[in-house]
Design an enzyme around this catalytic site. Structure first.
Site, PDB file in Angstrom:
ATOM      1  CG  HIS A 173       0.913  15.104   0.869  1.00  0.00           C
ATOM      2  ND1 HIS A 173      -0.356  15.206  -0.221  1.00  0.00           N
ATOM      3  CD2 HIS A 173       0.178  14.306   1.665  1.00  0.00           C
ATOM      4  CE1 HIS A 173      -1.111  14.221  -0.046  1.00  0.00           C
ATOM      5  NE2 HIS A 173      -0.928  13.674   0.948  1.00  0.00           N
ATOM      6  CG  HIS A 197      -1.923   1.236   1.381  1.00  0.00           C
ATOM      7  ND1 HIS A 197      -3.092   1.017   1.933  1.00  0.00           N
ATOM      8  CD2 HIS A 197      -1.894   2.463   0.927  1.00  0.00           C
ATOM      9  CE1 HIS A 197      -3.687   2.164   1.883  1.00  0.00           C
ATOM     10  NE2 HIS A 197      -3.057   2.885   1.239  1.00  0.00           N
ATOM     11  CG  ASP A 241      -1.544   5.232   3.629  1.00  0.00           C
ATOM     12  OD1 ASP A 241      -1.316   5.300   2.409  1.00  0.00           O
ATOM     13  OD2 ASP A 241      -2.475   5.471   4.380  1.00  0.00           O
TER      14      ASP A 241
HETATM   15 ZN   LIG Z   1      -6.535   5.164   2.641  1.00  0.00          ZN
END
Ligand SMILES: [Zn+2]
Length: 424
Positions: free
Chosen positions: A309, A60, A305
């Site tokens: 940014h 992920h 995850d």
């Molecule tokens: Zn998510």
């Protein structure tokens, strides 16, 4: 082309191996695991005192290409992954355009083939534009290389659409990964709803927003028989419900991120956007439930995850900042320090969480050092002392709460398809 990794403690859960040995890789594939292996002209890496494991899989991640290359590219993200000990990563479809068609899937596969230093597998969207209403071209994306479907970043709110998506996922034999968040319950929230959010005057995201979505989806998973996976699980009830479904024999799984087992909302620095992510850092009792879920085996994978940014977006008022933190380079260190060193799990179990766990969901044909397997190896140490300096990161982004943290334990070298792509 050969490389021999000498004298490390080889832990390969898939082949029930835990012993000191050499690992020989020839022409990109594992040629053998045994003492005193050699091959003429082989590159040698001395792994004495280190752990040698199958290449770690991060199922992920967000690579931001195409569309947000100022935050990350497939190339920069793959280099950060290698520096974190990962040899294989699966990238979520919330790019611009969204990966909801074979065209975008093929673009990512091709870019990765040319520019990435680790294996990159795309995850296709569940719905067009991840808009939640109309199903994406699931079959065509699978044919182009997608290994799962997800609208991650957003949930599929419409239960009828989710049911249809699960039916498609089942017929195409793809796992379906849900970002579990009821948007009506979480609307406007910036951090976990609890005493801390009240104290700081920030709007809360209740644990219930995750719980109700997991509950609904488990009912639909039972109805459809789909292989259903909960992304970044973070609440006590969600862990309990996944446990219940697994005991009932459903093909259900879930993952946890390092920040969700390492941190609670009480450890956040006030209004520091490096602690802002979805799901949010929960209270310590939820964090403990995640830890216990990892120890008990309900949670089968650690996934970062990784969500880059750029500083320009993260350096705004807390409420205006986007959600997410980068995570590749700190994942192994956090797993060692927070899970293994305190004795919550064994070293072998940790290796499972990064190899056979994600492999059993994604079915990539990786995650083992069995003879003939792809020559992906993660070499790490449980006692190397190092300090995370995010400004040295190959990632294009710097959003992490772990900058400056001193670690004991972390990755030492990363071998992908027989080639050493990173070394401490
Ligand atoms: Zn998510």
């Amino acid at each position: 082309m050969a490389i021999v990794i000498r004298n490390g403690r080889v832990i390969d859960p898939a082949s029930n191996t835990d012993r000191v040995a050499d690992v020989l890789i020839v022409e990109g594939r594992v040629a053998g695991v045994a003492p005193n292996l050699s091959s003429p002209k082989a590159e040698v890496f001395d792994a004495t005192g280190m752990i040698v494991a199958p290449g770690f899989i991060d199922m992920h991640v967000h690579l931001r290409e195409p569309g947000f290359e100022h935050a990350e590219t497939i190339e920069s993200g793959s280099r950060a992954a290698a520096a974190g000990g990962f040899t294989t990563i699966c990238c979520m479809p919330n790019t611009k355009p969204v990966n909801d068609s074979a065209t975008v899937t093929s673009y990512i596969v091709e870019k990765a083939r040319r520019n990435a230093v680790v294996n990159v597998y795309p995850i296709g969207a569940i719905t067009k534009g991840s808009g939640g209403e109309e199903l994406a071209a699931i079959g065509a994306m699978k044919a182009a290389g997608a290994v799962a479907i997800s609208d991650d970043g957003l949930p599929v709110m419409n239960a009828r659409v989710m049911r249809r998506a699960m039916e498609f996922a089942r017929s195409y034999d793809l796992p379906i990964i849900q970002h579990c968040e009821d948007l009506n319950l979480s609307a406007g929230g910036d951090m976990h709803e609890g005493t801390q959010s009240v104290r700081w005057g920030l709007r809360g995201i209740p644990a219930a927003s995750e719980d109700v979505m997991v509950a609904r989806d488990l009912v639909l998973a039972q109805l459809t028989g789909a292989r259903y996976h909960v992304a970044h699980i973070s609440t006590r009830n969600a862990v309990a419900m996944v446990d219940y479904a697994r005991r009932a024999g459903l093909p259900v799984s879930c993952e946890a991120t390092p920040h969700h087992f390492a941190l609670c909302d009480s450890e956040m620095l006030p209004y520091d956007s490096n602690y802002k992510m979805k799901p949010p850092l929960r209270s310590c009792s939820h964090r403990d439930a995640v830890m216990n879920g990892i120890a008990a085996g309900t949670i089968g994978a650690i996934a970062t995850d990784h969500a880059p940014h750029p500083g320009s977006e993260k350096m705004q008022e807390f409420e205006r900042c986007p959600f997410g933190i980068i995570g590749f380079e700190t994942a192994v260190g956090l797993a060692i320090e927070e899970l293994v060193t305190p004795g919550k799990i064994s070293l072998g179990r940790m290796v499972e969480l990064f190899t056979t766990g994600p492999e059993s969901v994604m079915r990539l044909g990786r995650g083992t050092l069995a003879p003939g397997a792809p020559g992906d190896v993660t070499i790490f140490s449980t006692d190397v002392e190092w300090t995370y300096d995010v400004n040295q990161s190959p990632s294009r982004s710097r959003n992490t709460p772990f900058d400056g943290r001193k670690f004991r334990g972390g990755p030492m070298a990363t071998v992908v398809n027989g080639e050493m792509v990173w070394k401490r």
